[in-house]
Design a protein around this motif. Structure first.
Motif, short mmCIF file in Angstrom:
data_model
loop_
_atom_site.label_atom_id
_atom_site.label_comp_id
_atom_site.label_asym_id
_atom_site.label_seq_id
_atom_site.Cartn_x
_atom_site.Cartn_y
_atom_site.Cartn_z
N TYR A 40 -4.15 4.97 2.50
CA TYR A 40 -3.92 4.25 3.75
C TYR A 40 -5.23 4.12 4.50
N GLU A 46 3.23 0.14 10.10
CA GLU A 46 3.97 -0.35 8.93
C GLU A 46 5.43 0.07 9.02
N TRP A 48 8.34 0.91 6.67
CA TRP A 48 8.48 1.30 5.28
C TRP A 48 9.90 1.04 4.76
N ASP A 49 10.86 1.17 5.64
CA ASP A 49 12.24 1.05 5.21
C ASP A 49 13.08 0.56 6.37
N GLY A 85 8.27 -0.74 1.90
CA GLY A 85 7.21 -1.51 2.54
C GLY A 85 7.20 -2.99 2.23
#
Length: 236
Positions: A40, A46, A48-49, A85
């Motif tokens: 990263y 971000e 991710w899910d 992601g």
């Protein structure tokens, strides 16, 4: 007075649907910032899910004549907006479930798209993520969604049980390239409230042929199950 009564009845009917329909979701997001050698290395936020769930109870104590067919009927649906992601925007679970067939704890049925019942890891993926005691998934166990029929049940105390499924065995949603079916069987026991042990087996069926590679629907620790040589242009 009558208008007021009609308004109250409509409001009550509108509120009553929440007893039978549940909406939920799960989102994992964060700010990522690592060193030059980190995976990263680029700073940023971000997601991710991001998954959203709908569960609808369709009926209880469904009978045919004087015979009880099922204790409960429900519909389950999962929408994967973001997974690992990536902007997936696809279907996770989508099935109709009839539990307590013929008033038995040994027989319940799911028809549609569900998680492949192999191992224990799949129980914590998808909807079980919120109950995961670990920061990340510690084991890349077998799991994924597939379309077909699943039969499951336990004894009255819930100490012993089974799950068996017959699915199309294809990675893609709503497709079956080979026509061969995937079969899985899981036996489990719960000797205490804090321990569950199980034994699982799966037959994938044929995966592709000499003219076209194909991947199975089961995910094995960041890799798909597939026929030997199907990932290259060579035919073995």
């Amino acid at each position: 007075y009558e208008a007021r009564q009609r308004a109250l009845a409509a409001a009550a009917a509108g509120a009553d649907w929440t007893r039978f329909v549940k909406l939920g979701g799960h989102v994992s997001a964060g700010w990522l910032d690592g060193g030059n050698d980190s995976v990263y290395s680029e700073r940023g936020f971000e997601v991710w899910d991001a998954r959203f769930f709908l569960d609808a109870q369709l009926g209880q104590d469904v009978e045919l004549g004087d015979e009880l067919l099922a204790r409960d009927l429900r519909l389950a649906f999962e929408w994967n907006l973001v997974r690992l992601g990536d902007d997936d925007n696809n279907v996770g679970e989508a099935f109709l479930e009839a539990s307590g067939l013929l008033d038995s704890s040994w027989a319940s049925l799911q028809v549609g798209r569900f998680q492949i019942p192999v191992g224990e890891a799949y129980l914590r993926y998808s909807r079980g993520a919120a109950k995961n005691p670990f920061i990340t998934q510690p084991v890349g166990g077998p799991w994924f969604w597939d379309e077909g029929i699943k039969l499951f049940g336990t004894d009255e105390e819930g100490q012993f049980g089974y799950v068996i499924s017959v699915t199309d065995g294809d990675t893609s949603f709503g497709e079956d390239d080979t026509g061969d079916k995937q079969v899985s069987l899981k036996l489990f026991a719960r000797p205490t409230d804090w321990l569950q042990v199980s034994l699982s087996g799966l037959r994938s069926g044929n995966l592709g042929d000499s003219h076209g590679p194909a991947s199975g629907s089961i995910w094995l620790g960041e890799a798909w199950a597939r026929a030997f040589g199907s990932g290259s242009s060579r035919i073995f």
